[in-house]
Design an enzyme around this catalytic site. Structure first.
Site, PDB file in Angstrom:
ATOM      1  N   ARG A  67       0.823  -1.221   0.000  1.00 49.60           N
ATOM      2  CA  ARG A  67       0.000   0.000   0.000  1.00 49.60           C
ATOM      3  C   ARG A  67       0.854   1.268   0.000  1.00 49.60           C
ATOM      4  O   ARG A  67       0.432   2.295  -0.542  1.00 49.60           O
ATOM      5  CB  ARG A  67      -0.926   0.001   1.210  1.00 49.60           C
ATOM      6  CG  ARG A  67      -2.027  -1.013   1.035  1.00 49.60           C
ATOM      7  CD  ARG A  67      -3.017  -0.982   2.151  1.00 49.60           C
ATOM      8  NE  ARG A  67      -4.155  -1.809   1.755  1.00 49.60           N
ATOM      9  CZ  ARG A  67      -5.144  -2.137   2.548  1.00 49.60           C
ATOM     10  NH1 ARG A  67      -5.163  -1.710   3.788  1.00 49.60           N
ATOM     11  NH2 ARG A  67      -6.139  -2.873   2.108  1.00 49.60           N
ATOM     12  N   GLY A  91      -9.700  -8.606  -0.965  1.00 49.50           N
ATOM     13  CA  GLY A  91      -8.579  -9.069  -0.152  1.00 49.50           C
ATOM     14  C   GLY A  91      -8.222 -10.529  -0.357  1.00 49.50           C
ATOM     15  O   GLY A  91      -7.061 -10.876  -0.565  1.00 49.50           O
ATOM     16  N   LYS A  98     -20.178 -14.866   1.345  1.00 47.49           N
ATOM     17  CA  LYS A  98     -21.411 -14.182   1.731  1.00 47.49           C
ATOM     18  C   LYS A  98     -22.133 -13.568   0.550  1.00 47.49           C
ATOM     19  O   LYS A  98     -21.685 -12.588  -0.034  1.00 47.49           O
ATOM     20  CB  LYS A  98     -21.053 -13.053   2.699  1.00 47.49           C
ATOM     21  CG  LYS A  98     -20.837 -13.509   4.114  1.00 47.49           C
ATOM     22  CD  LYS A  98     -21.579 -12.563   5.048  1.00 47.49           C
ATOM     23  CE  LYS A  98     -20.964 -12.403   6.391  1.00 47.49           C
ATOM     24  NZ  LYS A  98     -20.171 -11.205   6.530  1.00 47.49           N
ATOM     25  N   GLY A 131     -13.908  -3.106  -0.420  1.00 49.58           N
ATOM     26  CA  GLY A 131     -15.267  -2.573  -0.335  1.00 49.58           C
ATOM     27  C   GLY A 131     -15.540  -1.528  -1.412  1.00 49.58           C
ATOM     28  O   GLY A 131     -16.610  -1.512  -2.031  1.00 49.58           O
TER      29      GLY A 131
HETATM   30  P1  AMP Z   1     -16.117 -13.311   1.145  1.00 53.85           P
HETATM   31  O1  AMP Z   1     -15.614 -12.510   2.318  1.00 53.85           O
HETATM   32  O2  AMP Z   1     -17.581 -13.411   1.072  1.00 53.85           O
HETATM   33  O3  AMP Z   1     -15.452 -12.908  -0.166  1.00 53.85           O
HETATM   34  O4  AMP Z   1     -15.617 -14.805   1.423  1.00 53.85           O
HETATM   35  C1  AMP Z   1     -14.269 -15.201   1.413  1.00 53.85           C
HETATM   36  C2  AMP Z   1     -14.182 -16.495   2.171  1.00 53.85           C
HETATM   37  O5  AMP Z   1     -15.071 -17.434   1.596  1.00 53.85           O
HETATM   38  C3  AMP Z   1     -12.822 -17.174   2.155  1.00 53.85           C
HETATM   39  O6  AMP Z   1     -12.250 -17.063   3.417  1.00 53.85           O
HETATM   40  C4  AMP Z   1     -13.125 -18.631   1.801  1.00 53.85           C
HETATM   41  O7  AMP Z   1     -12.505 -19.551   2.663  1.00 53.85           O
HETATM   42  C5  AMP Z   1     -14.619 -18.690   1.984  1.00 53.85           C
HETATM   43  N1  AMP Z   1     -15.268 -19.727   1.165  1.00 53.85           N
HETATM   44  C6  AMP Z   1     -15.181 -19.875  -0.164  1.00 53.85           C
HETATM   45  N2  AMP Z   1     -15.877 -20.954  -0.549  1.00 53.85           N
HETATM   46  C7  AMP Z   1     -16.420 -21.492   0.552  1.00 53.85           C
HETATM   47  C8  AMP Z   1     -17.240 -22.618   0.816  1.00 53.85           C
HETATM   48  N3  AMP Z   1     -17.647 -23.424  -0.173  1.00 53.85           N
HETATM   49  N4  AMP Z   1     -17.631 -22.859   2.091  1.00 53.85           N
HETATM   50  C9  AMP Z   1     -17.230 -22.050   3.092  1.00 53.85           C
HETATM   51  N5  AMP Z   1     -16.434 -20.975   2.910  1.00 53.85           N
HETATM   52  C10 AMP Z   1     -16.054 -20.698   1.670  1.00 53.85           C
END
Ligand code: AMP
Length: 408
Positions: free
Chosen positions: A39, A354, A201, A377
């Site tokens: 950064r 990230g 999410k 974000g």
């Molecule tokens: P996000 O913050 O929504 O972008 O999610 C990122 C996180 O999603 C990472 O830490 C991954 O380990 C998790 N992730 C990706 N695929 C899966 C899955 N099938 N089940 C649970 N966690 C997941």
């Protein structure tokens, strides 16, 4: 031609006290050593430009979450030291952001000097976008440059309030690059435009998915998100992680994709595990066959082939979010296979977020992407089509100047 936003190279900052809002929110270890200075390096072009113009450079950033308190472990001191080494010149760290002592140090600066204000978030007024705090920051400077794209989706005193009190306001070179790449990807893309969205999410990304349904030619959904989509259309997903507050929203994304005749890709197979553990028992199953007591933690090999074919003729690719729990080796293959496919494509590739960034570093494919956004974000909010408060503030400033003179 009048612009709607001014950039640092449109503004006369020669010899001027120029306050540059940067994002020096770097990771520190428990001995306050900087573990990654990406950064800091990302804004060196802007700082060097200002120094070449003979500006008196005042840098302002937050670091961590001190919650408006003076937390010594979150001092900007290690950043001042690292920056000094990178610039090969002395960087003066001020005692805080707005005291008389700080002001008198700033007023003594000479062209080519660099000062770094102590952590903006030691002051509770910063995150409240407090006008008086913005005015006192503005009092230090004659020109203002915002080069902190990663915080542009937040309205804070150092990126919104401050702009009301200075006429010379503009964006730095990093911000310019972010906005240019974004425009190449979303406003005027070379088609086909393929968007790949993963992570866990859905609730954080519903707006992004709906917006991508309007702009992209193909939308690929992987990671845990895809499982929530399967659940929304009544498939058995066993003990997989799902975001069950957004099942209806998933259906709206599917409906929107259908109504626009946009191709939506979901995984056709998964790597499932009997527990959330690197040492879990695993097997590959189709999307109709996720066993009741198992969880899907990565996309399977047939999905990797399907997704690779889907991006083959892409001219522009936007990617955010991993395809599985890539932090554990056993569930990282899908993400790394996609990294390799994207890295070897001929498309303009723009990546944000990230986790995606971490995956690229781990795969050693960082340099093969056309652009990696510095904002998680902020990147998502731009994709969603939202106005970022810090960018709107710069636009308002430009409008104000356009009304007074002929060009911004
Ligand atoms: P996000 O913050 O929504 O972008 O999610 C990122 C996180 O999603 C990472 O830490 C991954 O380990 C998790 N992730 C990706 N695929 C899966 C899955 N099938 N089940 C649970 N966690 C997941």
């Amino acid at each position: 031609m009048k612009k709607d936003i001014a950039f640092i190279d449109d503004i006369d900052i020669r010899g001027k006290r120029t306050l540059i809002r940067v994002d020096f929110n770097v990771p520190l270890d428990d001995r306050e050593n900087i573990t990654d200075d990406t950064r800091i390096r990302a804004v060196l072009p802007t700082i060097n430009y200002a120094l070449d113009e003979g500006a008196k450079v005042i840098l302002a950033s937050h670091l961590g979450r001190p919650q408006g308190e003076r937390v010594p472990a979150l001092s900007m001191a290690p950043v001042a030291k690292r920056l000094g080494r990178l610039l090969e010149k002395e960087v003066t760290l001020t005692p805080n952001c707005i005291s008389e002592e700080t002001k008198s140090l700033i007023m003594k600066m000479k062209p080519g000097d660099v000062a770094l204000l102590e952590n903006l978030r030691y002051h509770p007024e910063e995150e409240k976008n407090d006008e008086e705090f913005g005015r006192r920051l503005a009092d230090l400077a004659e020109a203002y440059i915002n080069d902190a794209f990663a915080t542009a989706h937040r309205a804070h005193a150092s990126n919104v309030a401050i702009t009301k009190f200075l006429d010379k306001c503009g964006a730095g070179l990093l911000m310019k690059k972010e906005l240019n790449y974004f425009s190449m990807a979303m406003e005027n893309p070379r088609r086909p435009l393929v968007a790949i969205v993963g992570g866990k999410k859905v609730s954080d990304k519903v707006g992004v998915l709906l917006s991508l349904c309007e702009k992209a030619d193909k939308l690929i959904i992987g990671g845990g998100m895809a499982i929530t989509f399967l659940k929304a259309i009544n498939y058995e997903v066993g003990k997989s992680f799902i975001d069950d507050t957004v099942l209806d929203a998933c259906k709206s994304v599917i409906d929107k994709a259908k109504s626009r005749k946009m191709k939506l890709y979901l995984p056709v197979d998964f790597v499932v595990a009997d527990k959330f553990d690197q040492a879990a028992e695993t097997k590959v199953v189709t999307y109709q066959e996720i066993p009741k007591d198992w969880m899907a933690l990565d996309i399977g090999p047939a999905t990797v082939t399907l997704f690779s074919e889907a991006i083959q003729n892409a001219k522009t690719i936007i990617w955010n979010g991993p395809m599985g729990v890539f932090e554990m080796d056993a569930f990282s293959h899908g993400t790394f296979a996609m990294v390799s496919n994207i890295a070897n494509s001929y498309a303009l590739t723009i990546v944000g977020g990230g986790d995606t960034d971490v995956a690229l570093h781990r795969a050693g494919e960082y340099a093969k992407m056309s652009y990696i956004s510095t904002g998680g974000g902020a990147f998502l909010e731009l994709l969603e089509g939202k106005n970022l408060p810090a960018i709107s503030a710069l636009r308002d400033c430009c409008k104000k100047i356009n009304e007074k003179v002929t060009a911004c």
